[in-house]
Design a protein around this motif. Structure first.
Motif, PDB file in Angstrom:
ATOM      1  N   ASP A   1     -24.253  36.595 -22.855  1.00 51.36           N
ATOM      2  CA  ASP A   1     -25.212  36.318 -21.786  1.00 51.36           C
ATOM      3  C   ASP A   1     -25.835  34.927 -21.919  1.00 51.36           C
ATOM      4  O   ASP A   1     -26.773  34.599 -21.189  1.00 51.36           O
ATOM      5  CB  ASP A   1     -26.332  37.362 -21.792  1.00 51.36           C
ATOM      6  N   ILE A   2     -25.321  34.099 -22.817  1.00 46.50           N
ATOM      7  CA  ILE A   2     -25.909  32.785 -23.065  1.00 46.50           C
ATOM      8  C   ILE A   2     -25.121  31.707 -22.319  1.00 46.50           C
ATOM      9  O   ILE A   2     -23.912  31.556 -22.509  1.00 46.50           O
ATOM     10  CB  ILE A   2     -25.929  32.456 -24.571  1.00 46.50           C
ATOM     11  N   ALA A   3     -25.837  30.948 -21.485  1.00 46.31           N
ATOM     12  CA  ALA A   3     -25.249  29.818 -20.761  1.00 46.31           C
ATOM     13  C   ALA A   3     -25.623  28.527 -21.472  1.00 46.31           C
ATOM     14  O   ALA A   3     -26.794  28.316 -21.813  1.00 46.31           O
ATOM     15  CB  ALA A   3     -25.741  29.793 -19.316  1.00 46.31           C
ATOM     16  N   HIS A   4     -24.625  27.671 -21.691  1.00 48.11           N
ATOM     17  CA  HIS A   4     -24.814  26.427 -22.435  1.00 48.11           C
ATOM     18  C   HIS A   4     -24.693  25.227 -21.495  1.00 48.11           C
ATOM     19  O   HIS A   4     -23.802  25.190 -20.641  1.00 48.11           O
ATOM     20  CB  HIS A   4     -23.762  26.294 -23.539  1.00 48.11           C
ATOM     21  N   ALA A   5     -25.564  24.245 -21.673  1.00 49.51           N
ATOM     22  CA  ALA A   5     -25.411  22.978 -20.974  1.00 49.51           C
ATOM     23  C   ALA A   5     -24.107  22.315 -21.429  1.00 49.51           C
ATOM     24  O   ALA A   5     -23.600  22.596 -22.523  1.00 49.51           O
ATOM     25  CB  ALA A   5     -26.599  22.067 -21.265  1.00 49.51           C
ATOM     26  N   PRO A   6     -23.523  21.415 -20.603  1.00 52.44           N
ATOM     27  CA  PRO A   6     -22.219  20.831 -20.957  1.00 52.44           C
ATOM     28  C   PRO A   6     -22.177  20.118 -22.293  1.00 52.44           C
ATOM     29  O   PRO A   6     -21.121  20.046 -22.929  1.00 52.44           O
ATOM     30  CB  PRO A   6     -21.969  19.844 -19.802  1.00 52.44           C
ATOM     31  N   ASP A   7     -23.315  19.595 -22.759  1.00 53.31           N
ATOM     32  CA  ASP A   7     -23.322  18.880 -24.040  1.00 53.31           C
ATOM     33  C   ASP A   7     -23.852  19.723 -25.182  1.00 53.31           C
ATOM     34  O   ASP A   7     -24.155  19.200 -26.263  1.00 53.31           O
ATOM     35  CB  ASP A   7     -24.152  17.603 -23.919  1.00 53.31           C
ATOM     36  N   SER A   8     -23.959  21.031 -24.994  1.00 45.11           N
ATOM     37  CA  SER A   8     -24.560  21.900 -26.008  1.00 45.11           C
ATOM     38  C   SER A   8     -23.792  21.870 -27.318  1.00 45.11           C
ATOM     39  O   SER A   8     -24.372  21.680 -28.398  1.00 45.11           O
ATOM     40  CB  SER A   8     -24.649  23.339 -25.480  1.00 45.11           C
TER      41      SER A   8
END
Length: 393
Positions: A146-153
């Motif tokens: 359920d975790i969404a990451h920013a593109p640079d995560s």
């Protein structure tokens, strides 16, 4: 002085100590350490995602992982842990639609005795990553479905390990939309920080140890040395167990609040939040009736006594109880305000923290009741009658 006044003074003293002596837990400035220069060679990373009945959130979270802007070699392993909602098929469809990092979808079958479902899934995913023809990856990113990451995560997480860190973990920003989420979710993180002050965790050689299970970057060599995940296979509070295992083998740990890592799981009803907290609250107390009694008494003294003493003192003419209770309540609200700002919530929620504390007290008692009824930690159709805490040795 009256007994009420002594109680108010006791609560006020505790809050003075919490304000100054508990690692400044209330501050929200422990953020991901950044590196000035990028490495010459970016290490390889295997992203392992345990997923059980996650079709609702996967369309948001999985594309964010597949779309990571990472200069090194990276691959995603989604472990379908016996889902009934088509999680595995949906993951394959999303990969075909969005492209990006390579995706492997696998299923390990039911967990063996002594294993929780999530850790069994992680074991299978980590095993696949280690068995790749190119050799074991340098790092493992363990992240919930359920975790969404920013593109640079992933890039920023790996860059942070340049400070000789072996485990870098971020407390994902949980969803706060409905009234119940606003009342309970920021307090959940606030209480966690109070129990595990991030400043103490991030000091080298510290005894206080924890991680946030939604986002953990772990050096593979250290994971093998710590025996992870086998060493913590039965732990319900798996993130704390994992961090303790890593620290016991000499690994360096960092934990902070996330800026661009978000949980997309909704908790629209009180019952949803209640189950999230109560499933592991009693495990945190090591299933001890004495610790439970102490926790209930402590919550009453620290969170409930200040407003009660203020109200009774004002109406009953007890000046000491009134000013001491009011002072304790003011410090309580003041320490909660930074967390509300972090969650972009109005500060008028801060004085309501005693109400939230009552709910957490009831959730903790319910967790104990369910445990002694043999129902243990129930989650997504599985029940662990005797869930384990993080091992001490």
């Amino acid at each position: 002085m009256s007994i009420l006044a002594w109680i108010a003074l006791g609560s006020c003293t505790i809050w003075a100590w919490l304000l100054l002596g508990q690692g400044f837990f209330w501050r929200t400035d422990q953020r991901l350490p950044r590196r000035a220069a990028e490495p010459d060679r970016w290490p390889s990373v295997a992203v392992v995602v345990p997923a059980r009945d996650e079709a609702e959130v996967l369309p948001v979270s999985l594309p964010s992982l597949l779309g990571q802007d990472y200069p090194g070699a990276a691959e995603v392993f989604l472990v379908d842990d016996g889902s009934d909602d088509g999680t595995g098929d949906l993951a394959r469809q999303l990969a075909a639609r969005h492209g990006g990092l390579p995706l492997t979808v696998t299923s390990p079958g039911p967990p063996e005795p002594g294993w929780t479902g999530k850790l069994w899934a992680l074991r299978h995913g980590i095993g696949l990553a280690r068995a790749r023809a190119g050799g074991a990856p340098d790092f493992l990113l363990l992240t919930d479905a359920d975790i969404a990451h920013a593109p640079d995560s992933l890039r920023t997480l790996v860059a942070a390990t340049a400070n000789d860190l072996d485990l870098v973990s971020q407390m994902a920003r949980l969803r706060v939309a409905g009234a119940w989420e606003r009342l309970i979710v920021p307090a959940f993180v606030y209480f966690f920080c109070q129990l595990y002050p991030f400043r103490w965790i991030n000091r080298e050689g510290a005894r206080t140890t924890a991680a946030a299970g939604g986002c953990v970057l772990l050096r593979t060599a250290v994971a093998e040395r710590a025996g992870v995940p086998d060493a913590v296979r039965g732990a319900v509070i798996d993130d704390v167990s994992l961090a303790r295992a890593v620290r016991r083998c000499g690994g360096r740990i960092w934990l902070g609040l996330a800026e661009r890592v978000d949980s997309v799981r909704p908790y629209p009803r009180l019952g949803d939040l209640w189950r999230m907290v109560s499933r592991c609250a009693y495990a945190q107390l090591r299933h001890s009736v004495l610790l439970l009694a102490g926790t209930v008494a402590g919550l009453c003294l620290v969170y409930l006594a200040p407003p009660v003493c203020l109200a009774v003192g004002l109406f009953g003419g007890d000046a000491v109880a009134a000013w001491a209770g009011g002072a304790a309540w003011a410090v309580m609200a003041g320490t909660y305000a930074p967390m509300l700002r972090y969650y972009r919530q109005p500060l008028w929620w801060a004085p309501l923290l005693p109400v939230t504390a009552v709910l957490y007290l009831l959730m903790t008692v319910d967790s104990a009741v369910q445990h002694h009824r043999g129902r243990g930690a129930a989650w997504k159709g599985r029940t662990y009658p005797r869930p384990q805490t993080a091992p001490e040795r």
